[in-house]
Design an enzyme around this catalytic site. Structure first.
Site, PDB file in Angstrom:
ATOM      1  N   CYS A 225      29.762  41.030  15.515  1.00  5.00           N
ATOM      2  CA  CYS A 225      30.590  41.963  16.294  1.00  5.00           C
ATOM      3  C   CYS A 225      31.584  42.737  15.435  1.00  5.00           C
ATOM      4  CB  CYS A 225      31.318  41.213  17.410  1.00  5.00           C
ATOM      5  SG  CYS A 225      32.631  40.125  16.785  1.00  5.00           S
TER       6      CYS A 225
ATOM      7  N   LYS B 128      10.285   3.437   3.921  1.00  5.24           N
ATOM      8  CA  LYS B 128      10.257   4.889   3.755  1.00  5.24           C
ATOM      9  C   LYS B 128      11.072   5.354   2.542  1.00  5.24           C
ATOM     10  CE  LYS B 128       8.663   7.308   6.777  1.00  5.24           C
ATOM     11  NZ  LYS B 128       8.665   7.514   8.202  1.00  5.24           N
TER      12      LYS B 128
ATOM     13  N   GLU C 104       0.850  -1.184   0.000  1.00 10.97           N
ATOM     14  CA  GLU C 104       0.000   0.000   0.000  1.00 10.97           C
ATOM     15  C   GLU C 104       0.884   1.232   0.000  1.00 10.97           C
ATOM     16  OE1 GLU C 104      -2.809  -0.167   3.368  1.00 10.97           O
ATOM     17  OE2 GLU C 104      -2.508  -2.322   3.266  1.00 10.97           O
TER      18      GLU C 104
ATOM     19  N   CYS D 169      35.080  33.500  14.090  1.00 11.99           N
ATOM     20  CA  CYS D 169      35.165  34.806  14.743  1.00 11.99           C
ATOM     21  C   CYS D 169      35.925  34.538  16.033  1.00 11.99           C
ATOM     22  CB  CYS D 169      33.776  35.360  15.064  1.00 11.99           C
ATOM     23  SG  CYS D 169      33.865  36.774  16.177  1.00 11.99           S
TER      24      CYS D 169
ATOM     25  N   CYS E 293      32.988  39.584  11.137  1.00  9.15           N
ATOM     26  CA  CYS E 293      31.883  38.912  11.821  1.00  9.15           C
ATOM     27  C   CYS E 293      30.605  39.734  11.672  1.00  9.15           C
ATOM     28  CB  CYS E 293      32.230  38.738  13.300  1.00  9.15           C
ATOM     29  SG  CYS E 293      30.825  38.175  14.298  1.00  9.15           S
TER      30      CYS E 293
ATOM     31  N   LYS F 214       2.041   4.685   1.762  1.00  9.40           N
ATOM     32  CA  LYS F 214       2.063   5.199   3.124  1.00  9.40           C
ATOM     33  C   LYS F 214       1.619   6.658   3.079  1.00  9.40           C
ATOM     34  CE  LYS F 214       4.538   5.186   7.426  1.00  9.40           C
ATOM     35  NZ  LYS F 214       4.127   6.519   7.854  1.00  9.40           N
TER      36      LYS F 214
ATOM     37  N   CYS G  60      32.435  38.009  21.602  1.00  5.74           N
ATOM     38  CA  CYS G  60      31.419  38.161  20.558  1.00  5.74           C
ATOM     39  C   CYS G  60      30.058  37.733  21.110  1.00  5.74           C
ATOM     40  CB  CYS G  60      31.786  37.311  19.350  1.00  5.74           C
ATOM     41  SG  CYS G  60      30.460  37.210  18.124  1.00  5.74           S
TER      42      CYS G  60
ATOM     43  N   TYR H 146      -7.108   1.761   5.645  1.00  9.72           N
ATOM     44  CA  TYR H 146      -6.037   0.803   5.397  1.00  9.72           C
ATOM     45  C   TYR H 146      -6.022  -0.413   6.317  1.00  9.72           C
ATOM     46  CZ  TYR H 146      -3.731   3.820   8.875  1.00  9.72           C
ATOM     47  OH  TYR H 146      -3.446   4.566   9.971  1.00  9.72           O
TER      48      TYR H 146
ATOM     49  N   ASP I 135       0.733  10.269   4.223  1.00 11.13           N
ATOM     50  CA  ASP I 135       1.258  11.139   5.268  1.00 11.13           C
ATOM     51  C   ASP I 135       0.129  12.020   5.791  1.00 11.13           C
ATOM     52  OD1 ASP I 135       3.114  12.094   6.961  1.00 11.13           O
ATOM     53  OD2 ASP I 135       4.194  13.313   5.492  1.00 11.13           O
TER      54      ASP I 135
HETATM   55  S1  IVH Z   1      -1.148   0.172   8.749  1.00 11.09           S
HETATM   56  C1  IVH Z   1      -1.031  -2.185  12.495  1.00 11.09           C
HETATM   57  N1  IVH Z   1      -1.171   1.282   6.397  1.00 11.09           N
HETATM   58  O1  IVH Z   1       1.580   5.245   9.260  1.00 11.09           O
HETATM   59  C2  IVH Z   1      -0.780  -1.389  11.278  1.00 11.09           C
HETATM   60  N2  IVH Z   1      -0.587   2.637   8.234  1.00 11.09           N
HETATM   61  O2  IVH Z   1       4.013   5.063  10.796  1.00 11.09           O
HETATM   62  C3  IVH Z   1      -1.306  -0.032  11.381  1.00 11.09           C
HETATM   63  N3  IVH Z   1      -0.125   4.959   7.648  1.00 11.09           N
HETATM   64  O3  IVH Z   1       0.044   4.671  12.360  1.00 11.09           O
HETATM   65  C4  IVH Z   1      -0.918   0.860  10.332  1.00 11.09           C
HETATM   66  N4  IVH Z   1      -0.498   4.772   5.517  1.00 11.09           N
HETATM   67  O4  IVH Z   1      -1.061   6.343  10.693  1.00 11.09           O
HETATM   68  C5  IVH Z   1      -0.955   1.466   7.689  1.00 11.09           C
HETATM   69  N5  IVH Z   1      -1.293   2.119   4.256  1.00 11.09           N
HETATM   70  C6  IVH Z   1      -1.066   2.300   5.540  1.00 11.09           C
HETATM   71  C7  IVH Z   1      -0.697   3.558   6.067  1.00 11.09           C
HETATM   72  C8  IVH Z   1      -0.461   3.680   7.413  1.00 11.09           C
HETATM   73  C9  IVH Z   1      -0.165   5.595   6.486  1.00 11.09           C
HETATM   74  C10 IVH Z   1       0.260   5.585   8.925  1.00 11.09           C
HETATM   75  C11 IVH Z   1      -0.580   5.172  10.097  1.00 11.09           C
HETATM   76  C12 IVH Z   1       0.372   4.508  11.034  1.00 11.09           C
HETATM   77  C13 IVH Z   1       1.646   5.177  10.660  1.00 11.09           C
HETATM   78  C14 IVH Z   1       2.851   4.403  11.116  1.00 11.09           C
END
Ligand code: IVH
Length: 739
Positions: free
Chosen positions: A443, A346, A146, A458, A440, A148, A463, A257, A150
């Site tokens: 001063c 990440k 999936e 410096c 600087c 991630k 200073c 998710y 933000d």
């Molecule tokens: S699963 C037990 N899936 O990332 C698993 N989290 O750094 C629970 N997040 O707390 C999380 N996209 O707020 C999951 N596709 C995704 C996500 C996701 C973003 C966030 C979520 C989690 C945090 C962890």
């Protein structure tokens, strides 16, 4: 490290983790990048695991996120809302996959988790982790990939198809009730479609679409108001509004998710099925998800999105990989903080181009003059960047960035942004090379570059910029950790003549402070308490706070342990200090020079008068007799708890893994031992000890059977050992017979 030093280090790490938890979850304003936070958590986790005797109930590792605030009613999650572990590069992802494959027994001969960690650490980040006989990329585990998202984690509870509660994650156990605000989010249905079960809790991420964020900022600018920093913080802020109408006006969105509590749902085999089911109920589920077999495919998915992340109208900071089959998830289980069946992979730092408006120079506490770039604001790595460090003159000349250039800026999460270089094709004609200023900026003293130094300084000892920097550093988290004594207050106190150096912090004229604007009794009391608390910090923190060149936290700890008192350090010769393990001649000379100055002596007297701790930790005298040995314990022992036994082994330099391997020196067996460990030890011929044998091993570092052999050769020089020797053969006969 001594026990006391370890205790102090653990406390320090806990404080840092708590602090950053609060910045991230409590204030939506993180100060350090995820990778650095992760490193802190890892160090703390390792130390806590190695020192179970120092366990406390309120370790921040037990928490995920910050405690809920008082604005919204608390909601206790029926199932805790866990966080995810992070993999920052390919080798960390592969290490995780190896643990999964090992945990699920999908391949023979998978190394122990600790060994995998070591392999991964030894592997260059982008390289695959080499384990003979295992092609980790090709094993069909079955993962769901999936994006991630933000944003802000949120749990939605539907009963009989109706939304009854929405809650934030909070600390993972208790979150905040944000139902009223969530009802205003268009994409979250009040009522589910299809065959809704009696109860279904769906978890997901509330986010602000990038286009909405940009429109919001345009409106802010048009109204002469400050821009919002980034979509994530804006989403979090929008959710925390007391007035649901404001939340509703912000245009938040949601991606589901994960399932939480379910009562009456269909039988599901895998996570991908769960996501399909959630979608069938009318909840938004991101379509950019994929069920794959192998890690190779996982990496392809992640790489695709690394390249295409900006095609999306929401911010993502990586991919989330989950072992798909629910039965496998259950088999793998979870740690206190995160499931073992999922991993956040990440993305690396991001890069963007922008205009370099000018180059300025700032003066630090050591007088170091650091050039930095003033940029046309650019959104990169999750926030708007306006300044970026250029490190030193050599770097500026090497990169040859010039005011007026278009430059490439790099930033990950919340790290200090960096200018990588100019885009030469876009350089305007006749742009002049930048020249480092001669004086600087604070001063006006001449700046100098010492022989062989990369930096320009410096050298004016009075200073004001340096003085400010020194006091700020002393009070900072890595040193004496005086909360509330930050940049602006230090500046204010210097300006009013209340403090000239760090020692004056302990002699602030509080009556005069009370006269200043913005200082109520509460803030004075808080600051006083923070200053008082700092008096008990370890000597190493004080040494770090002095800002002695070359002396970092590790060296400070080594010196304070070796000499035990600041007076002894001040009296030591360069040679004596250089003889300390971990302290080389450079540090020794620098510390010696520092303490030779009258200013340093005067400062120490101020600390002494104020009752600041000047004493180092006591030295532990447990000999490291188990150095290089690995001792596994199974079953219940009479005189040791499980943690107590682990501690006894580790404090003597031994390793105490959770399972038996060829490398195990001995298996200690108590009442009701685990059958698999016992069988494996017998199969591998690993010596098996009872509790008496264990105690002998702890005392001597030798296996009871081996004691005889060794003593044969050296019994002449120590007659007192004779008594223990007679017990040896008896204890030894047992494991031999067992094997
Ligand atoms: S699963 C037990 N899936 O990332 C698993 N989290 O750094 C629970 N997040 O707390 C999380 N996209 O707020 C999951 N596709 C995704 C996500 C996701 C973003 C966030 C979520 C989690 C945090 C962890």
């Amino acid at each position: 490290m001594t026990d006391e030093a370890i205790g102090a280090r653990i406390e320090e790490l806990r404080a840092q983790v708590r602090y950053h938890d609060e910045r991230y979850h409590g204030e939506d304003a993180p100060e350090i990048p995820d990778a650095d936070y992760d490193r802190l958590v890892r160090s703390l986790r390792e130390l806590e695991a190695a020192h179970p005797e120092l366990a406390v109930d309120d370790s921040p590792l037990a928490d995920v996120g910050a405690a809920p605030s008082s604005t919204f009613a608390p909601v206790t999650h029926v199932l805790p809302m866990m966080s995810l572990d992070n993999a920052f590069d390919r080798s960390e992802l592969e290490a995780w996959a190896l643990r999964v494959v090992g945990g699920l027994d999908l391949a023979p001969e998978v190394p122990e988790p600790a060994e995998i960690e070591e392999l991964a650490r030894a592997t260059d980040g982008d390289e695959p982790v080499e384990v003979p006989g295992i092609d980790i990329g090709a094993i069909d585990v079955g993962y769901t990939c999936e994006l991630k998202i933000d944003g802000v984690a949120c749990s939605l509870r539907y009963e009989d198809g109706r939304l009854v509660q929405a809650a934030t994650r909070g600390n993972g156990r208790v979150g905040e009730d944000i139902t009223a605000n969530v009802r205003g989010i268009d994409v979250i249905p009040d009522e589910l479609t299809g065959a809704a079960p009696a109860v279904v809790e769906v978890r997901g991420e509330i986010y602000l679409p990038v286009s909405t964020f940009e429109a919001l900022n345009e409106a802010q600018e048009a109204a002469g108001l400050a821009r919002y920093a980034n979509p994530r913080n804006t989403a979090a802020g929008s959710l925390r509004q007391k007035d649901p109408a404001i939340t509703a006006s912000r245009g938040l969105a949601f991606w589901s998710y994960q399932l939480g509590v379910v009562d009456g749902g269909p039988a599901l085999e895998g996570h991908a099925d769960a996501l399909d089911w959630i979608a069938s109920l009318g909840l938004p589920v991101n379509t950019e998800r994929r069920r794959v077999g192998t890690l190779e495919e996982v990496v392809a998915f992640a790489n695709h999105w690394l390249e295409h992340r900006h095609d999306l109208d929401y911010e993502i900071d990586g991919a989330v990989i989950k072992v798909d089959r629910l039965a496998r998830q259950e088999a793998l289980g979870a740690t206190a903080k995160a499931p073992r069946w999922a991993m956040a992979y990440k993305f690396p730092p991001e890069e963007r181009t922008t205009k370099l408006l000018e180059i300025q120079v700032s003066i630090g506490r050591t007088g170091k003059a650091t050039p930095f770039a003033v940029l046309e604001p650019v959104f990169v790595g999750g926030s708007t960047v306006q300044v970026a460090t250029l490190h030193n003159d050599d770097q500026v000349q090497l990169k040859d960035v010039r005011p007026g250039d278009t430059v490439i800026v790099r930033k990950a999460g919340d790290v200090i942004p960096e200018v990588l270089g100019p885009v030469l094709s876009e350089r305007p004609k006749r742009l002049r090379r930048w020249k480092f200023p001669e004086r600087c900026p604070t001063c006006d003293h001449t700046l100098v570059r010492p022989e062989g130094e990369a930096h320009i300084f410096c050298v004016n000892p009075v200073c004001p910029a340096q003085r400010q920097g020194r006091i700020e550093h002393f009070a900072s988290r890595g040193a004496m950790d005086i909360e509330g004594m930050g940049e602006s207050r230090v500046a204010l106190f210097i300006e009013h003549g209340f403090i000239d150096d760090a020692g004056d912090i302990y002699d602030i004229p509080w009556d005069d402070v009370a006269e200043l604007d913005g200082f109520g009794q509460t803030s004075i009391d808080n600051l006083k308490a923070a200053i008082d608390a700092s008096k008990d910090r370890p000597l190493a923190s004080l040494l770090v706070g002095l800002g002695i060149r070359h002396l970092g936290p590790a060296g400070a700890e080594d010196l304070s342990t070796a000499f035990g008192h600041i007076d002894a350090i001040m009296a030591a010769t360069v040679e004596q200090m250089a003889a300390v393990d971990g302290v080389g001649p450079t540090i020794a000379a620098s510390v010696h020079d520092y303490f030779a100055t009258p200013e340093a002596a005067a400062l120490v007297e101020k600390f002494r008068a104020a009752g600041v701790n000047l004493v180092g930790p006591e030295v532990s005298d447990v000999p490291k007799v188990l150095d290089g040995l690995t001792v596994v314990v199974t079953g219940t022992l009479g005189n040791y708890s499980r943690d107590g036994a682990a501690d006894a082994i580790k404090s003597r330099g031994g390793k105490n893994p959770g399972s038996v391997s060829k490398k195990t020196t001995a298996l200690v067996v108590g009442a009701e031992p685990g059958a698999s460990k016992l069988t494996k030890a017998q199969d591998l011929g690993v010596p098996i000890l009872d509790e008496a044998g264990f105690e002998e091993l702890l005392a001597t570092g030798r296996l009871p059977g081996a004691a005889d052999d060794t003593d044969d050769t050296d019994d002449a020089d120590d007659g007192s050992d004779g008594e223990r020797d007679t017990a040896g053969p008896e204890a030894a006969s047992e494991p031999a017979g067992d094997g």
